[in-house]
Design a protein around this motif. Structure first.
Motif, mmCIF file in Angstrom:
data_model
loop_
_atom_site.group_PDB
_atom_site.id
_atom_site.type_symbol
_atom_site.label_atom_id
_atom_site.label_comp_id
_atom_site.label_asym_id
_atom_site.label_seq_id
_atom_site.Cartn_x
_atom_site.Cartn_y
_atom_site.Cartn_z
ATOM 1 N N VAL A 47 0.874 -1.179 0.000
ATOM 2 C CA VAL A 47 0.000 0.000 0.000
ATOM 3 C C VAL A 47 0.905 1.222 0.000
ATOM 4 N N THR A 48 0.819 2.032 -1.054
ATOM 5 C CA THR A 48 1.753 3.149 -1.197
ATOM 6 C C THR A 48 1.427 4.269 -0.198
ATOM 7 N N TYR A 49 2.342 5.235 -0.164
ATOM 8 C CA TYR A 49 2.231 6.340 0.799
ATOM 9 C C TYR A 49 2.414 7.632 0.025
ATOM 10 N N GLY A 50 1.306 8.284 -0.289
ATOM 11 C CA GLY A 50 1.404 9.579 -0.967
ATOM 12 C C GLY A 50 1.958 9.533 -2.380
ATOM 13 N N ALA A 51 2.103 8.336 -2.968
ATOM 14 C CA ALA A 51 2.669 8.262 -4.328
ATOM 15 C C ALA A 51 1.605 8.526 -5.379
ATOM 16 N N GLY A 52 2.008 9.047 -6.514
ATOM 17 C CA GLY A 52 1.099 9.244 -7.644
ATOM 18 C C GLY A 52 -0.088 10.128 -7.310
ATOM 19 N N LEU A 106 11.172 4.606 2.000
ATOM 20 C CA LEU A 106 11.515 5.400 0.812
ATOM 21 C C LEU A 106 11.847 6.828 1.191
ATOM 22 N N ARG A 107 12.653 7.446 0.337
ATOM 23 C CA ARG A 107 12.865 8.873 0.543
ATOM 24 C C ARG A 107 11.628 9.654 0.086
ATOM 25 N N GLY A 108 11.067 9.250 -1.068
ATOM 26 C CA GLY A 108 9.980 10.018 -1.693
ATOM 27 C C GLY A 108 10.582 10.985 -2.698
ATOM 28 N N ASP A 109 9.760 11.451 -3.629
ATOM 29 C CA ASP A 109 10.251 12.416 -4.615
ATOM 30 C C ASP A 109 10.349 13.794 -3.976
ATOM 31 N N ILE A 110 11.357 14.572 -4.390
ATOM 32 C CA ILE A 110 11.511 15.929 -3.861
ATOM 33 C C ILE A 110 10.302 16.754 -4.333
ATOM 34 N N ALA A 141 13.650 0.633 -2.187
ATOM 35 C CA ALA A 141 13.427 0.680 -3.641
ATOM 36 C C ALA A 141 14.771 0.581 -4.351
ATOM 37 N N CYS A 142 14.761 -0.022 -5.557
ATOM 38 C CA CYS A 142 15.975 -0.018 -6.376
ATOM 39 C C CYS A 142 15.588 0.222 -7.836
ATOM 40 N N TYR A 143 16.589 0.599 -8.612
ATOM 41 C CA TYR A 143 16.330 1.139 -9.954
ATOM 42 C C TYR A 143 17.235 0.459 -10.981
ATOM 43 N N GLN A 155 27.162 4.495 -9.244
ATOM 44 C CA GLN A 155 27.054 5.291 -8.020
ATOM 45 C C GLN A 155 25.744 4.973 -7.295
ATOM 46 N N ASP A 156 24.681 4.795 -8.071
ATOM 47 C CA ASP A 156 23.381 4.471 -7.481
ATOM 48 C C ASP A 156 23.455 3.133 -6.730
ATOM 49 N N ILE A 157 24.204 2.177 -7.323
ATOM 50 C CA ILE A 157 24.333 0.862 -6.674
ATOM 51 C C ILE A 157 25.127 0.991 -5.364
ATOM 52 N N VAL A 158 26.109 1.869 -5.348
ATOM 53 C CA VAL A 158 26.847 2.117 -4.092
ATOM 54 C C VAL A 158 25.858 2.603 -3.025
ATOM 55 N N ASN A 159 24.954 3.489 -3.447
ATOM 56 C CA ASN A 159 23.956 4.015 -2.491
ATOM 57 C C ASN A 159 22.930 2.962 -2.084
ATOM 58 N N ILE A 160 22.621 2.043 -2.993
ATOM 59 C CA ILE A 160 21.733 0.924 -2.642
ATOM 60 C C ILE A 160 22.409 0.098 -1.534
ATOM 61 N N GLY A 161 23.718 -0.083 -1.667
ATOM 62 C CA GLY A 161 24.478 -0.824 -0.647
ATOM 63 C C GLY A 161 24.326 -0.185 0.731
ATOM 64 N N LYS A 162 24.232 1.154 0.765
ATOM 65 C CA LYS A 162 24.085 1.846 2.063
ATOM 66 C C LYS A 162 22.728 1.509 2.700
ATOM 67 N N LYS A 163 21.700 1.332 1.835
ATOM 68 C CA LYS A 163 20.375 0.980 2.383
ATOM 69 C C LYS A 163 20.417 -0.432 2.988
ATOM 70 N N VAL A 164 21.116 -1.322 2.285
ATOM 71 C CA VAL A 164 21.202 -2.702 2.786
ATOM 72 C C VAL A 164 22.007 -2.725 4.096
ATOM 73 N N THR A 172 12.647 -3.772 -3.853
ATOM 74 C CA THR A 172 11.651 -3.873 -4.932
ATOM 75 C C THR A 172 12.079 -2.925 -6.046
ATOM 76 N N THR A 173 12.025 -3.402 -7.285
ATOM 77 C CA THR A 173 12.500 -2.574 -8.401
ATOM 78 C C THR A 173 11.426 -1.628 -8.912
ATOM 79 N N GLN A 174 11.919 -0.557 -9.487
ATOM 80 C CA GLN A 174 11.054 0.295 -10.293
ATOM 81 C C GLN A 174 10.626 -0.527 -11.514
HETATM 82 P P1 FAD Z 1 17.068 7.048 -1.855
HETATM 83 O O1 FAD Z 1 17.425 5.632 -1.695
HETATM 84 O O2 FAD Z 1 17.313 7.977 -0.738
HETATM 85 O O3 FAD Z 1 17.818 7.576 -3.170
HETATM 86 C C1 FAD Z 1 17.500 8.840 -3.728
HETATM 87 C C2 FAD Z 1 18.684 9.367 -4.526
HETATM 88 O O4 FAD Z 1 19.742 9.704 -3.628
HETATM 89 C C3 FAD Z 1 19.297 8.329 -5.480
HETATM 90 O O5 FAD Z 1 19.743 9.015 -6.624
HETATM 91 C C4 FAD Z 1 20.461 7.748 -4.705
HETATM 92 O O6 FAD Z 1 21.504 7.253 -5.561
HETATM 93 C C5 FAD Z 1 20.921 8.963 -3.906
HETATM 94 N N1 FAD Z 1 21.519 8.609 -2.593
HETATM 95 C C6 FAD Z 1 21.042 7.729 -1.694
HETATM 96 N N2 FAD Z 1 21.829 7.683 -0.604
HETATM 97 C C7 FAD Z 1 22.828 8.571 -0.830
HETATM 98 C C8 FAD Z 1 23.956 8.990 -0.070
HETATM 99 N N3 FAD Z 1 24.214 8.501 1.152
HETATM 100 N N4 FAD Z 1 24.788 9.946 -0.612
HETATM 101 C C9 FAD Z 1 24.532 10.467 -1.840
HETATM 102 N N5 FAD Z 1 23.472 10.088 -2.600
HETATM 103 C C10 FAD Z 1 22.643 9.167 -2.095
HETATM 104 N N6 FAD Z 1 7.200 7.466 -3.709
HETATM 105 C C11 FAD Z 1 6.233 7.865 -2.846
HETATM 106 O O7 FAD Z 1 6.080 9.072 -2.635
HETATM 107 N N7 FAD Z 1 5.410 6.961 -2.212
HETATM 108 C C12 FAD Z 1 5.519 5.621 -2.414
HETATM 109 O O8 FAD Z 1 4.755 4.838 -1.852
HETATM 110 C C13 FAD Z 1 6.519 5.152 -3.327
HETATM 111 N N8 FAD Z 1 6.703 3.826 -3.558
HETATM 112 C C14 FAD Z 1 7.726 3.404 -4.369
HETATM 113 C C15 FAD Z 1 7.941 2.021 -4.548
HETATM 114 C C16 FAD Z 1 8.970 1.568 -5.371
HETATM 115 C C17 FAD Z 1 9.194 0.097 -5.535
HETATM 116 C C18 FAD Z 1 9.809 2.499 -6.046
HETATM 117 C C19 FAD Z 1 10.895 2.022 -6.963
HETATM 118 C C20 FAD Z 1 9.597 3.877 -5.879
HETATM 119 C C21 FAD Z 1 8.576 4.335 -5.037
HETATM 120 N N9 FAD Z 1 8.361 5.711 -4.818
HETATM 121 C C22 FAD Z 1 7.363 6.131 -3.959
HETATM 122 C C23 FAD Z 1 9.189 6.701 -5.517
HETATM 123 C C24 FAD Z 1 10.453 7.077 -4.703
HETATM 124 O O9 FAD Z 1 10.068 7.757 -3.536
HETATM 125 C C25 FAD Z 1 11.332 7.954 -5.599
HETATM 126 O O10 FAD Z 1 11.871 7.201 -6.637
HETATM 127 C C26 FAD Z 1 12.393 8.783 -4.878
HETATM 128 O O11 FAD Z 1 12.874 9.767 -5.817
HETATM 129 C C27 FAD Z 1 13.614 8.013 -4.374
HETATM 130 O O12 FAD Z 1 13.301 7.261 -3.287
HETATM 131 P P2 FAD Z 1 14.373 6.197 -2.669
HETATM 132 O O13 FAD Z 1 13.760 5.634 -1.476
HETATM 133 O O14 FAD Z 1 14.838 5.285 -3.733
HETATM 134 O O15 FAD Z 1 15.540 7.242 -2.279
#
Ligand code: FAD
Length: 287
Positions: A47-52, A106-110, A141-143, A155-164, A172-174
């Protein structure tokens, strides 16, 4: 049930997503759609949170109703870009008190006006907060084609590693429309030592224009085969839906056959789409 337990099993999983309504008057309709999807007994539902454009205030109540009515585990999304630590803690308390055990952090979109939280910059910080709170199975989330803001996929994968490292136990992938992109991506994750379960996010195209716009925004590559279908059937909703479900089904069969065990369908509050995809895979998902 914690999703980490589900992912540890041999059986393939198939899950569906719903998003809360944009306005209060649509709540009952969305709630009904969520329950109609839950009735299909998928492995879990997100169940999403504020997305779309959806609001965030109904995430917990929709997840709770799915779990209570049909005993389907749920994955509640939670974003942090516009939240204070206090708001996050409040939401975590609500989730815990309703018995929801899984969070997609998730971070969420800016936001367009740039108003962001001073408490969180990245999803990894939210993950740390949830780990500190305790008791949840956490995903991120991963991309496969790289996050739009990232300077490179590497670089994005390095940041994915930080989440893990922070405590995220699955990703879950985009959406993507070419499975080879996912297979290459998983190889790259493995080379960086990232071995958590990857859930492939599949979007059945039912509205060609909408999807093409959101692919443009997210940088998702559209294969020629996909574009031909969208151009030929985009103006015929019934034909587009049929072709979109067939395309998604083929993509999913190839994923399972290639050893990707977990597939999440972005079912967009459409029970009929979820039902048809599940029916198309009925023997395959028996494992
Ligand atoms: P992050 O993992 O924080 O990454 C964001 C950006 O910052 C990336 O470019 C990453 O490479 C970079 N980054 C991360 N860590 C660092 C660091 N330490 N130093 C420098 N750069 C760094 N949005 C919603 O609003 N609600 C939802 O419910 C929702 N569900 C989603 C579900 C899935 C499966 C996916 C793939 C996306 C979803 N989104 C949702 C969208 C998501 O919030 C956006 O894609 C958002 O822009 C990035 O969120 P993130 O959690 O991937 O961010």
């Amino acid at each position: 049930m914690k999703l980490s337990e589900l992912f540890a099993k041999e059986k393939p999983t198939l899950s569906f997503e719903v998003f809360p309504p944009k306005t209060d008057d649509l709540y009952e309709k969305v709630e009904q759609a969520a329950l109609d999807i839950a009735k299909l007994s998928p492995d879990y539902m997100s169940v999403t949170y504020g997305a779309g454009g959806g609001t965030s205030k109904y995430t917990v109540s929709i997840a709770k109703d799915i779990e209570r009515t049909y005993n389907v585990p749920t994955l509640a999304h939670l974003t942090c870009v516009s939240s204070s630590k206090e708001t996050v803690r409040e939401q975590l308390k609500k989730l815990r008190s309703e018995g929801i055990e899984n969070i997609l952090a998730l971070r969420g979109d800016i936001p367009k006006d740039g108003a962001v939280s001073t408490d969180y910059k990245y999803a990894s910080q939210l993950i740390e907060e949830i780990v500190d709170f305790g008791g949840f199975c956490i995903g991120g989330a991963c991309y496969p084609e790289g996050h739009l803001e990232s300077e490179s996929l590497e670089q994005d994968i390095v940041n994915i590693g930080k989440k893990v490292e922070a405590g995220c136990s699955f990703l879950t992938t985009q959406m993507f429309f070419n499975n080879d992109i996912l297979y290459d991506y998983i190889d790259k994750l493995h080379r960086k030592g990232i071995f958590v379960p990857i859930v492939a996010g599949i979007m059945p195209i039912t509205n060609a224009r909408q999807i093409m716009r959101s692919c443009e925004l997210s940088g998702t590559v559209l294969p020629k085969r996909f574009i031909k279908i969208a151009e030929r059937y985009g103006d015929n909703p019934a034909a587009m839906k049929q072709a979109g479900i067939a395309y998604a089904t083929e993509q999913i069969i190839d994923l399972y056959a290639s050893g990707i065990k977990n597939v999440h369908v972005y079912s967009m509050n459409k029970p009929d789409v979820a039902e048809q995809i599940q029916a198309n895979l009925s023997e395959i998902i028996k494992g």
